[in-house]
Design an enzyme around this catalytic site. Structure first.
Site, PDB file in Angstrom:
ATOM      1  N   ARG A 126      23.204  -1.144 -68.398  1.00 30.49           N
ATOM      2  CA  ARG A 126      24.179  -0.419 -69.411  1.00 30.49           C
ATOM      3  C   ARG A 126      25.182   0.422 -68.811  1.00 30.49           C
ATOM      4  NH1 ARG A 126      19.204   0.932 -71.831  1.00 30.49           N
ATOM      5  NH2 ARG A 126      18.672  -0.417 -73.665  1.00 30.49           N
ATOM      6  N   LYS A 148      40.076  -2.957 -67.586  1.00 31.93           N
ATOM      7  CA  LYS A 148      39.575  -4.205 -68.274  1.00 31.93           C
ATOM      8  C   LYS A 148      38.890  -5.089 -67.296  1.00 31.93           C
ATOM      9  CE  LYS A 148      43.509  -5.364 -71.339  1.00 31.93           C
ATOM     10  NZ  LYS A 148      44.469  -6.527 -71.573  1.00 31.93           N
ATOM     11  N   GLU A 190      54.680 -10.099 -62.066  1.00 33.16           N
ATOM     12  CA  GLU A 190      54.177  -8.829 -62.636  1.00 33.16           C
ATOM     13  C   GLU A 190      54.765  -7.729 -62.171  1.00 33.16           C
ATOM     14  OE1 GLU A 190      52.213  -9.137 -65.179  1.00 33.16           O
ATOM     15  OE2 GLU A 190      50.755 -11.057 -64.603  1.00 33.16           O
ATOM     16  N   LYS A 232      51.995   0.653 -64.336  1.00 32.09           N
ATOM     17  CA  LYS A 232      50.778   0.552 -65.255  1.00 32.09           C
ATOM     18  C   LYS A 232      49.979   1.513 -65.308  1.00 32.09           C
ATOM     19  CE  LYS A 232      47.244  -2.401 -65.915  1.00 32.09           C
ATOM     20  NZ  LYS A 232      46.666  -3.967 -66.260  1.00 32.09           N
ATOM     21  N   GLU A 242      44.154  -0.362 -75.286  1.00 32.12           N
ATOM     22  CA  GLU A 242      44.912  -1.494 -75.789  1.00 32.12           C
ATOM     23  C   GLU A 242      45.410  -1.235 -77.319  1.00 32.12           C
ATOM     24  OE1 GLU A 242      44.692  -5.032 -73.847  1.00 32.12           O
ATOM     25  OE2 GLU A 242      46.135  -5.991 -74.923  1.00 32.12           O
ATOM     26  N   ARG A 246      50.139  -0.579 -74.626  1.00 33.91           N
ATOM     27  CA  ARG A 246      49.819  -1.349 -73.479  1.00 33.91           C
ATOM     28  C   ARG A 246      50.028  -2.777 -73.690  1.00 33.91           C
ATOM     29  NH1 ARG A 246      43.838  -0.424 -70.529  1.00 33.91           N
ATOM     30  NH2 ARG A 246      43.676  -2.308 -69.231  1.00 33.91           N
ATOM     31  N   ASN A 250      52.347  -7.225 -72.035  1.00 40.15           N
ATOM     32  CA  ASN A 250      52.137  -8.527 -72.649  1.00 40.15           C
ATOM     33  C   ASN A 250      53.713  -9.325 -72.364  1.00 40.15           C
ATOM     34  OD1 ASN A 250      49.521  -8.430 -72.681  1.00 40.15           O
ATOM     35  ND2 ASN A 250      49.456  -7.919 -74.665  1.00 40.15           N
ATOM     36  N   HIS A 253      53.816 -12.782 -71.543  1.00 37.41           N
ATOM     37  CA  HIS A 253      52.446 -13.553 -71.621  1.00 37.41           C
ATOM     38  C   HIS A 253      52.121 -14.393 -72.648  1.00 37.41           C
ATOM     39  CE1 HIS A 253      51.902 -10.885 -68.170  1.00 37.41           C
ATOM     40  NE2 HIS A 253      50.531 -11.231 -67.882  1.00 37.41           N
ATOM     41  N   HIS A 257      51.013 -17.570 -71.205  1.00 39.12           N
ATOM     42  CA  HIS A 257      49.337 -17.947 -71.451  1.00 39.12           C
ATOM     43  C   HIS A 257      49.463 -19.410 -71.777  1.00 39.12           C
ATOM     44  CE1 HIS A 257      47.545 -13.687 -71.301  1.00 39.12           C
ATOM     45  NE2 HIS A 257      47.317 -14.218 -70.241  1.00 39.12           N
ATOM     46  N   HIS A 269      49.137 -18.101 -62.433  1.00 36.50           N
ATOM     47  CA  HIS A 269      49.541 -17.126 -63.662  1.00 36.50           C
ATOM     48  C   HIS A 269      50.750 -16.648 -63.713  1.00 36.50           C
ATOM     49  CE1 HIS A 269      48.661 -14.117 -66.506  1.00 36.50           C
ATOM     50  NE2 HIS A 269      48.974 -13.050 -65.783  1.00 36.50           N
TER      51      HIS A 269
HETATM   52  N1  LIG Z   1      41.779  -7.100 -65.590  1.00 38.51           N
HETATM   53  C1  LIG Z   1      42.942  -7.203 -65.840  1.00 38.51           C
HETATM   54  O1  LIG Z   1      43.659  -6.043 -66.490  1.00 38.51           O
HETATM   55  C2  LIG Z   1      43.610  -8.303 -65.364  1.00 38.51           C
HETATM   56  C3  LIG Z   1      45.163  -8.310 -65.455  1.00 38.51           C
HETATM   57  C4  LIG Z   1      45.556  -9.403 -64.661  1.00 38.51           C
HETATM   58  C5  LIG Z   1      44.913 -10.520 -64.263  1.00 38.51           C
HETATM   59  N2  LIG Z   1      43.432 -10.309 -64.234  1.00 38.51           N
HETATM   60  C6  LIG Z   1      42.780 -11.486 -63.864  1.00 38.51           C
HETATM   61  O2  LIG Z   1      43.079 -11.529 -62.360  1.00 38.51           O
HETATM   62  C7  LIG Z   1      42.574 -13.091 -61.978  1.00 38.51           C
HETATM   63  C8  LIG Z   1      43.636 -13.434 -61.176  1.00 38.51           C
HETATM   64  O3  LIG Z   1      43.635 -12.655 -60.069  1.00 38.51           O
HETATM   65  P1  LIG Z   1      44.389 -12.978 -58.580  1.00 38.51           P
HETATM   66  O4  LIG Z   1      45.616 -13.419 -58.911  1.00 38.51           O
HETATM   67  O5  LIG Z   1      44.190 -11.891 -57.604  1.00 38.51           O
HETATM   68  O6  LIG Z   1      43.571 -14.284 -58.123  1.00 38.51           O
HETATM   69  P2  LIG Z   1      42.097 -14.611 -57.136  1.00 38.51           P
HETATM   70  O7  LIG Z   1      41.116 -13.382 -57.273  1.00 38.51           O
HETATM   71  O8  LIG Z   1      41.681 -15.908 -57.454  1.00 38.51           O
HETATM   72  O9  LIG Z   1      42.824 -14.708 -55.884  1.00 38.51           O
HETATM   73  C9  LIG Z   1      43.587 -15.508 -55.567  1.00 38.51           C
HETATM   74  C10 LIG Z   1      43.352 -16.181 -54.196  1.00 38.51           C
HETATM   75  O10 LIG Z   1      43.714 -15.473 -52.950  1.00 38.51           O
HETATM   76  C11 LIG Z   1      42.601 -15.283 -52.137  1.00 38.51           C
HETATM   77  N3  LIG Z   1      42.881 -14.000 -51.470  1.00 38.51           N
HETATM   78  C12 LIG Z   1      42.653 -12.831 -52.021  1.00 38.51           C
HETATM   79  N4  LIG Z   1      43.073 -11.942 -51.308  1.00 38.51           N
HETATM   80  C13 LIG Z   1      43.603 -12.232 -49.959  1.00 38.51           C
HETATM   81  C14 LIG Z   1      44.075 -11.968 -48.833  1.00 38.51           C
HETATM   82  N5  LIG Z   1      44.449 -10.545 -48.561  1.00 38.51           N
HETATM   83  N6  LIG Z   1      44.414 -12.816 -47.965  1.00 38.51           N
HETATM   84  C15 LIG Z   1      44.223 -14.126 -48.236  1.00 38.51           C
HETATM   85  N7  LIG Z   1      43.601 -14.756 -49.286  1.00 38.51           N
HETATM   86  C16 LIG Z   1      43.341 -13.821 -50.262  1.00 38.51           C
HETATM   87  C17 LIG Z   1      41.441 -15.454 -52.994  1.00 38.51           C
HETATM   88  O11 LIG Z   1      40.156 -15.767 -52.533  1.00 38.51           O
HETATM   89  C18 LIG Z   1      41.851 -16.640 -54.165  1.00 38.51           C
HETATM   90  O12 LIG Z   1      41.684 -17.779 -53.290  1.00 38.51           O
HETATM   91  C19 LIG Z   1      42.601 -13.797 -63.243  1.00 38.51           C
HETATM   92  O13 LIG Z   1      41.015 -14.115 -63.479  1.00 38.51           O
HETATM   93  C20 LIG Z   1      42.976 -12.767 -64.333  1.00 38.51           C
HETATM   94  O14 LIG Z   1      42.374 -13.104 -65.503  1.00 38.51           O
HETATM   95  C21 LIG Z   1      42.852  -9.441 -64.846  1.00 38.51           C
HETATM   96 ZN   LIG Z   2      49.722 -11.120 -66.217  1.00 37.36          ZN
END
Ligand SMILES: NC(=O)c1ccc[n+]([C@@H]2O[C@H](COP(=O)([O-])OP(=O)(O)OC[C@H]3O[C@@H](n4cnc5c(N)ncnc54)[C@H](O)[C@@H]3O)[C@@H](O)[C@H]2O)c1
Ligand SMILES: [Zn+2]
Length: 366
Positions: A126, A148, A190, A232, A242, A246, A250, A253, A257, A269
């Protein structure tokens, strides 16, 4: 001489909820963790197969000094593994290692690792504490802040999740030096969005410092990431769950999306968000809110950071159809974010499907 780090507190109902620390190395991670009362506690570092080989040892070493035991759970890199099955494997690991309520998780990686670890932390027993150690540009300025968390379910992105605040967000900006170029550009979308929705001077600053940013000069990255984290942070502080403000995040987006989905996630993305921002700026121009030269400047900004404003051939009608299933619907009307001007966005509920189709056609035409 060592450059000074920065600390940004994130408040909730007036109280400091957690801190975002921006550093150039992992030196202060132990101190940051110890302040949370990790002594005598176990911690599990969750990472992926790309980040682990690069940064796990440095992080493990720092945390070993301030926790009774450090375990590691490594996940295959990539969005494909942001699933309930992976979370299940992590729960098993935690149970076998006898993790109890007072133990912690640490997410070492990009947004995939952050979202998944946060979700496991929100639900295991939990809810247990977790630390974000974001390593992509996107996760540093966006996903690690705001609490999130979640995973994908079948083809539905972020379908299952929870709000669960981290206890600390520790970013070592030097890890960005190993980030692949396309991932870096994706995070820039972003960041440009932050300027567009909240701060015109910052948007201009990004353009003026483009060279230093693209060369990933530490001081430029520090200034940029600090400003984006502040934007942010300010938004999520005003609207932690949200309900209103917030929604501005978007921007770009809704259409972004839909494009991401129709391209089967082959476009990153940030690339889809860039095109989505261009479409939203186009709509703002059509409504007479910004002039054409401003629309050009905005599109040029994305392109100058190697981001697309056109997405190639996809059926505009399908894009429109896909936006209908977006989570940003409210009572059948889409909450579309437009620009009042650069640096100031607002939510509009009157954007028609015909207007959206026009903008979609504009980003899908050759
Ligand atoms: N929670 C939220 O508010 C929120 C907001 C935006 C996006 N997201 C989520 O985030 C995710 C995308 O995140 P991302 O773009 O970081 O992708 P990711 O976590 O897949 O990382 C991208 C790639 O880079 C590699 N990598 C990471 N750090 C590295 C480094 N320092 N050096 C070399 N390689 C590295 C990873 O292994 C991966 O292959 C999506 O799932 C999306 O839904 C969440
Ligand atoms: Zn985004």
């Amino acid at each position: 001489m060592k450059k000074e780090g920065r600390t940004l507190p994130v408040r909730r109902e007036g109280e400091i909820c957690y801190e975002i620390r921006l550093e150039q190395d992992f030196e202060k991670l132990a101190e940051g963790a110890a302040e949370l009362g990790t002594e005598g506690r176990k911690i599990c570092i969750v990472t992926d197969t790309h980040v682990g080989p690069l940064y796990l040892e440095a992080v493990r070493e720092r945390l070993s000094g301030v926790c009774s035991r450090v375990t590691v759970y490594t996940i295959e890199a990539g969005e494909d593994y942001k699933t309930l099955d992976t979370v299940r494997g992590l729960y098993e690991h935690l149970i076998l290692e006898h993790f109890d309520r007072r133990d912690l998780l640490a997410a070492l990686g990009g947004g995939v690792i952050g979202d998944l670890t946060g979700f496991a932390a929100a639900t295991y027993l939990r809810g247990i504490s977790f630390i974000q150690i974001p390593t992509t540009l996107l996760s540093q300025v966006d996903s690690s802040i705001g609490g999130k968390t979640g995973v994908d379910f079948d083809s539905y992105k972020n379908m299952v999740g929870a709000f669960h605040m981290p206890r600390l967000v520790y970013m070592n900006l030097s890890v960005l030096q190993t980030l692949p170029e396309r991932q870096f550009a994706s995070g820039m979308a972003e960041i440009l969005k932050h300027g567009l929705i909240k701060n015109a001077d910052y948007f201009q600053w990004l353009l003026d410092h483009r060279q230093d940013i693209l060369e990933r000069k530490p001081e430029a990255l520090m200034q940029m990431i600090e400003e984006s984290c502040k934007i942010k942070r300010d938004v999520v502080e005003k609207d932690p769950t949200e309900q209103g403000e917030r929604a501005l995040l978007n921007f770009g987006h809704t259409i972004g999306h839909a494009v991401e989905k129709l391209k089967n996630f082959q476009m990153y993305h940030g690339e889809c968000v860039a095109a989505g921002c261009a479409a939203a700026a186009y709509l703002s121009w059509k409504r007479g809110l910004i002039d054409e030269s401003e629309l050009d400047r905005i599109c040029g900004a994305f392109q100058s950071f190697s981001l697309p404003v056109k997405v190639g051939r996809i059926d505009p009608a399908k894009v429109l159809e896909t936006t209908r299933s977006d989570k940003k619907m409210e009572a059948g009307r889409i909450k579309f974010v437009l620009l009042q001007r650069t640096g100031c966005a607002f939510v509009d509920r009157t954007v028609t499907e015909a207007e959206m189709l026009d903008a979609i056609k504009w980003i899908t035409e050759e």
